[in-house]
Design a protein around this motif. Structure first.
Motif: not given
Ligand code: SF4
Ligand code: 5AD
Length: 482
Positions: A192, A194-196, A198-199, A201-202, A236, A282, A309, A321
């Motif tokens: 991913c 996007n680098f939200c 809080y996240c 995942v990336p 994602q 997204h 969110q 976002r």
């Molecule tokens: Fe990526 Fe989803 Fe995490 Fe945002 S919430 S950084 S879109 S995985």
């Protein structure tokens, strides 16, 4: 150890080689113990992990392990971990703690992989506090299970730890064991971008990489030929499919603007596939073109998971976002205008740093207006390494109180929305025998809502018409129509 010279250097041949070598060790165990050793893969987290676990299971079965019915009965336990929230981490430590005794008094092995292992401080903690763990590997090299296991089985290493900071290659064509024989997830992209704020995942799944459309189409055709009828396209953020490709593609060369709507349409054309789902969308990238493709392809399930969110434009901005409350609600309206019977589900987080009561009221407002069938609710969890972790956090009691109010509203609104089909007859794909009610099976409508009804195991994997007798919150009780 003896024939390093013959080890293939390219994949998947290299892993095939190590599967064969591991198999020799398993044969030895079988000849001394009289039965094959067992494994149990315990999967935490999302559909991506579930998909990776099918591949881990396939490799273990190829090596010669058989599947155990429970974690504490297995000779080899693998935890495929999630780290999206802190409670996922705590869960793993709990499991490791409870296996420690068994591990000390037997020759069982423990492996840990997945998102949690991509964080160096966690790997350090495992080394210090759980030195008895045999294998540690990450999200980018899970396909190397056989190679890593070989190092452990051959006695070359007592504890094997290999975590890569970034993906090296995407290895295909390794064995896999599908959980179901009629539906399957298919990765269309990894990572991913996007680098939200809080996240995590990336950081643990890396930058976004899309698979070439021809590879995805070939995989789905193969699944169709094996009798699979439902496909879930996984990423994602599936709506940014095609921005960065992993490999060369003739389809892309011919049409450089090929993206998710085109892929979805191509998947729908595949004979034998009756239902196509996708996850996750997204909101910033869900285009009108995609809505049109869904509208004109009845094979595409009438379900969109559209994580909002938060309902507050200010919080959404701090979350990075890149949409506002009004953008989101306008998108919901555009979707409903073209897909009137669509089922919308979402993810909502409460207690993001700086969230005020007014911001929270905006979230409640979106829940009232969007008409969700289901809302997955989370308390914001601070993830080390993300920007939001460095911001001032809200008091726990304030967050818990907001969370309770959100849950109550969701319970009320979702039950009403879900009940809208009561009395109608819908097509249902039967998934399993019902664990709680003898003589009942459970299936899913194309809008993802579950239905329980009387029936036998022979219906599993079949589409049947079911009368929706009664809505019970998130699901229906129904009667099969002959
Ligand atoms: Fe990526 Fe989803 Fe995490 Fe945002 S919430 S950084 S879109 S995985
Ligand atoms: N805290 C709480 N929930 C989170 N999610 C992602 N990161 C966090 C976090 N740090 C939620 C989001 C996402 C879902 C998969 O998990 O709502 O959509």
């Amino acid at each position: 150890m003896n024939d390093y010279i013959n080890i293939p250097t390219t994949e998947p041949a290299r892993q095939q080689y190590f599967m064969d070598r591991c198999h020799e060790y398993i044969e030895e165990i079988i000849s001394t113990k009289g039965k094959a050793p067992t494994f149990y893969v315990s999967t935490f987290g999302c559909q991506m992990n579930a998909r990776d676990s099918e591949k881990l299971t396939g490799i273990l079965e190829k090596i010669g392990y058989t599947e155990a019915s429970a974690e504490d009965k297995a000779d080899f336990v693998i935890y495929n971990t999630c780290t999206v929230r802190e409670n996922a981490n705590q869960k793993l430590y709990g499991h490791l703690g409870s296996l420690k005794k068994k591990k000390e008094s037997s020759d069982m092995m423990i492996g840990i992989c997945g998102c949690m292992m991509q964080q160096p401080d966690i790997v350090e903690h495992i080394k210090e506090s759980f030195g008895f763990v045999d294998l540690v590997f990450g999200t980018f090299n899970f396909y190397k299970l056989a190679e890593l296991l070989y190092m452990r089985l051959s006695g070359e290493k007592k504890q094997v730890i290999e975590v890569l900071a970034a993906p090296e290659e995407n290895v295909e064509h390794l064995p896999e064991h599908k959980k179901y024989s009629f539906k399957s997830g298919v990765n269309i992209m990894y990572g991913c971008n996007n680098f939200c704020t809080y996240c995590i995942v990336p950081y643990v799944r890396g930058r976004e990489r899309s698979r070439a459309p021809e590879d995805i189409i070939a995989e789905v055709k193969c699944l169709a030929s094996e009798g699979f009828v439902e496909i879930m396209l996984l990423g994602q953020n599936v709506n940014s499919y095609g921005v960065n490709f992993l490999e060369e593609s003739e389809i892309i060369k011919a049409n450089p603007s090929y993206s998710f709507p085109e892929l979805l349409e191509d998947i729908c054309k595949i004979e034998g596939i009756k239902r196509v789902r996708f996850m996750t969308s997204h909101p910033k990238d869900l285009s009108d073109k995609l809505i049109d493709v869904i509208a004109r392809n009845p094979k595409v399930a009438r379900h969109i998971h559209l994580p909002v969110q938060s309902g507050s434009t200010e919080v959404l901005c701090k979350m990075n976002r890149r949409y506002t409350k009004d953008d989101y609600l306008a998108l919901v309206e555009r979707i409903r205008a073209k897909l009137p019977d669509v089922s919308l589900t979402t993810d909502i987080m409460v207690g993001f740093p700086g969230e005020t009561e007014e911001d929270f009221q905006d979230t409640m407002d979106v829940v009232r207006r969007a008409g969700y069938d289901q809302v997955f609710t989370f308390i914001y969890s601070m993830r080390t390494g993300t920007p939001a972790a460095t911001w001032e956090q809200l008091p726990e009691d304030v967050v818990n109180e907001r969370f309770s109010r959100l849950l109550e509203l969701v319970r009320e609104t979702s039950a009403k929305v879900t009940a809208r089909f009561e009395g109608e007859t819908k097509e249902v794909l039967v998934e399993c025998v019902n664990d709680h009610m003898a003589g009942y099976v459970t299936g899913r409508m194309d809008n993802n809502i579950l239905v329980h009804f009387e029936g036998g195991e022979d219906l599993i994997g079949q589409f049947v018409n079911v009368h929706l007798d009664k809505a019970c919150g998130f699901y229906y009780m129904g009667t099969i129509k002959k």
